[in-house]
Design a protein around this motif. Structure first.
Motif: not given
Length: 295
Positions: A116-117, A122-123, A239-244, A251-253
């Motif tokens: 979710i974060r 990202t958006f 720029v896409v956030a990819v933290d996990t 790959s969600v974002s």
């Protein structure tokens, strides 16, 4: 057990009993599974009309999964509404509940929270005008090459597959047995390259972008930092956030952004695209590719 858990248990029972249900009862069950929020606010006649079955079908379906009738079946869903569980829950409270749900509850909550974060971050950093500009570059191009390696190869191919339902000249690269730079050999200023890579950045993606710039392609870049060589070299950078919490990047974002970008391409395109998508799916129905649901 709270209303949400009980209503979820009912949905699980429907899936467990699916094969034992008649075709008409399956239509009723499908409607419930796809529209669970409607159950608590609908009479048996209202929900039967929405599902295009007879009211008695809902009664029989309810009995099949262990209830006396529809009103008994509906009770857990009404309880969920009363407790406010049908709307999106307060995140902090929801994640707290998940963390208490068992040995893996903490990991589950961390993964959900991270996903979710990532979407929000990202958006929040992208506006509609920026997406529209990239979409217009795609629509006005001769060819589009979508480049990703590793996990992003699957993301690139997914985007290309979806685009191909209405548009031609979309290519996921590298092609089998080829290299990204070879695949761009005859591309020029009439074409677009969508390239994506996250830390640690893949050398072949950076090299392909350099070649694309030399050949005059318009470059759309997706990466995880404004300082990324993919973003710095792009005409349209996202720029896409990819933290996990896990060792692999999320790959969600990336997937969500690519789906949104494609929706913008269709929005700025001519009406012909909508007709082509409809024709594509109509052809699949005619060829029996889709399993037809009973009416």
């Amino acid at each position: 057990m709270n209303g949400t858990n009980v209503s979820s248990h009912v949905l699980e029972r429907l899936t467990e009993e699916w094969d034992a249900l008649t075709p008409e009862a399956q239509k009723a069950a499908r409607y419930v599974l796809e529209n669970p929020n409607d159950v608590g606010v609908s009479t048996v006649r209202e929900i039967a009309e929405a599902a295009n079955v007879k009211p008695n079908t809902f009664v029989r379906m309810a009995r099949q999964v262990g209830f006396e009738g529809y009103e008994d079946f509906r009770a857990p869903f009404r309880e969920a509404i009363r407790k406010g569980a049908v709307s999106f829950p307060d995140r902090a409270r929801w994640l707290q509940d998940i963390r208490k749900s068992g040995d893996l509850g903490g990991l589950y909550a961390d993964m959900v929270e991270g996903a979710i974060r990532n979407l929000e971050e990202t958006f929040a950093g992208i506006d509609a005008d920026t997406l529209k500009a990239a979409a217009e570059a795609i629509w006005s191009s001769r060819q589009v090459f979508t480049l990703g390696v590793g996990v992003n190869n699957a993301n690139a191919r997914n985007f290309t597959y979806l685009a191909s339902t209405g548009m031609v000249q979309f290519h996921a690269i590298p092609r089998e047995g080829s290299t990204p730079t070879d695949d761009l050999a005859w591309a020029d200023k009439r074409d677009v390259l969508i390239a994506m890579s996250m830390r640690p950045y893949r050398a072949e993606v950076v090299a392909a972008i350099e070649v694309a710039r030399e050949q005059g392609l318009t470059i759309i870049g997706l990466s995880d930092s404004p300082a990324s060589p993919i973003i710095r070299a792009a005409d349209h950078g996202f720029v896409v956030a990819v933290d996990t919490p896990q060792f692999f990047p999320s790959s969600v974002s990336t997937i969500a952004l690519l789906e949104t970008l494609l929706s913008f391409v269709i929005a700025v395109a001519s009406d012909e695209i909508v007709d082509r998508v409809e024709q594509f799916h109509r052809r699949r129905h005619q060829l029996g590719i889709y399993m037809e649901e009973p009416e």
